[in-house]
Design a protein around this motif. Structure first.
Motif, PDB file in Angstrom:
ATOM      1  N   ILE A  19     -16.770  54.265  90.818  1.00  0.00           N
ATOM      2  CA  ILE A  19     -15.614  55.081  90.437  1.00  0.00           C
ATOM      3  C   ILE A  19     -14.760  54.377  89.379  1.00  0.00           C
ATOM      4  N   LYS A  84     -17.342  67.902  87.648  1.00  0.00           N
ATOM      5  CA  LYS A  84     -16.058  68.222  88.287  1.00  0.00           C
ATOM      6  C   LYS A  84     -16.260  68.886  89.653  1.00  0.00           C
ATOM      7  N   PRO A  87     -17.055  66.277  93.575  1.00  0.00           N
ATOM      8  CA  PRO A  87     -16.228  65.948  94.736  1.00  0.00           C
ATOM      9  C   PRO A  87     -16.094  67.109  95.719  1.00  0.00           C
ATOM     10  N   THR A  88     -15.989  68.328  95.197  1.00  0.00           N
ATOM     11  CA  THR A  88     -15.896  69.494  96.076  1.00  0.00           C
ATOM     12  C   THR A  88     -17.126  69.582  96.968  1.00  0.00           C
ATOM     13  N   TYR A  91     -17.166  66.586  99.588  1.00  0.00           N
ATOM     14  CA  TYR A  91     -16.197  66.792 100.667  1.00  0.00           C
ATOM     15  C   TYR A  91     -16.623  67.954 101.576  1.00  0.00           C
ATOM     16  N   ASN A 142      -9.516  69.367  95.005  1.00  0.00           N
ATOM     17  CA  ASN A 142     -10.344  69.132  93.819  1.00  0.00           C
ATOM     18  C   ASN A 142     -10.552  70.429  93.043  1.00  0.00           C
ATOM     19  N   TRP A 146      -9.185  70.725  89.117  1.00  0.00           N
ATOM     20  CA  TRP A 146     -10.045  70.817  87.928  1.00  0.00           C
ATOM     21  C   TRP A 146     -10.016  72.192  87.281  1.00  0.00           C
ATOM     22  N   TRP A 154      -7.434  65.520  85.987  1.00  0.00           N
ATOM     23  CA  TRP A 154      -8.455  65.545  87.045  1.00  0.00           C
ATOM     24  C   TRP A 154      -9.063  64.156  87.263  1.00  0.00           C
ATOM     25  N   VAL A 155      -9.384  63.453  86.180  1.00  0.00           N
ATOM     26  CA  VAL A 155      -9.950  62.096  86.303  1.00  0.00           C
ATOM     27  C   VAL A 155      -8.974  61.180  87.030  1.00  0.00           C
ATOM     28  N   LYS A 158      -8.841  62.114  90.680  1.00  0.00           N
ATOM     29  CA  LYS A 158     -10.083  61.704  91.352  1.00  0.00           C
ATOM     30  C   LYS A 158     -10.080  60.207  91.632  1.00  0.00           C
ATOM     31  N   PHE A 162      -7.111  60.772  94.954  1.00  0.00           N
ATOM     32  CA  PHE A 162      -7.984  60.962  96.114  1.00  0.00           C
ATOM     33  C   PHE A 162      -8.149  59.665  96.896  1.00  0.00           C
TER      34      PHE A 162
END
Length: 194
Positions: A19, A84, A87-88, A91, A142, A146, A154-155, A158, A162
């Protein structure tokens, strides 16, 4: 095969390295280059984990598969949407897996964290439900970020948001872990006076 002891610094690097590389490459280059970088470092992190533990941990393996699929689509189609969505998907997969475990009477959280905590069955169940709801919330967050904000925001969400949210979530579970922790069994020596 015997396992090798993984130094805490190496463990942290395998968990946080991909990451952080993603973040660095995004700011040095762009999201497409950062996607390629996180794909490479994710494979390296898995290889290092396997070298030390002689097995691939479930959560990092699932994450790596999703990174490869959605990262590959991002690179092949030159479309940021797929990375993008990653992550959705991760999770949501975790939430569904935990929910399925509850339905089947299994606590996957207990399997993952029993080395750290010794909780009652009720404690594991409550922690599982809370973690499942947390993952659902993260997936929704997320999606909202996004779809409604810039790639840069968003980056940052994230990488930092998060990560901080996960830390805060686990810290907020300390009262539950304390309340439902099993007391160590007291073994009395029969020779000891009562």
């Amino acid at each position: 095969m015997s396992t090798r002891k993984m130094h805490q610094g190496v463990k942290t690097a395998t968990e946080m390295g991909p990451i952080l590389v993603f973040f660095g490459f995004y700011y040095l280059y762009d999201l497409i280059t950062a996607t390629a970088a996180i794909m490479v470092t994710t494979i390296v992190a898995l290889a290092v984990s396997y070298y030390y533990e002689r097995k691939l941990p479930a959560m990092p393996l699932i994450t790596a598969i999703v990174v490869m699929v959605f990262g590959g689509l991002t690179l092949y189609l030159n479309d940021e949407t797929f990375i993008k969505l990653k992550p959705t998907i991760i999770y949501a997969l975790f939430a569904v897996t935990l929910g399925a475990g509850l339905v089947l009477g299994k606590s996957f959280v207990k399997i993952l964290f029993s080395n750290f905590w010794d909780l009652t069955d009720e404690g594991w169940k409550k922690l599982t439900v809370r973690l499942m709801l947390f993952f659902i919330g993260m997936a929704l967050a997320n999606e909202f970020i996004w779809r409604n904000f810039s790639t840069e925001l968003w980056v940052n969400a994230k990488v930092f948001g998060f990560t901080i949210a996960t830390f805060v979530f686990f810290m907020s579970q300390v009262p539950l872990i304390t309340r439902h922790g099993k007391a160590p069994d007291e073994e009395t020596d029969p020779r000891d006076p009562e």
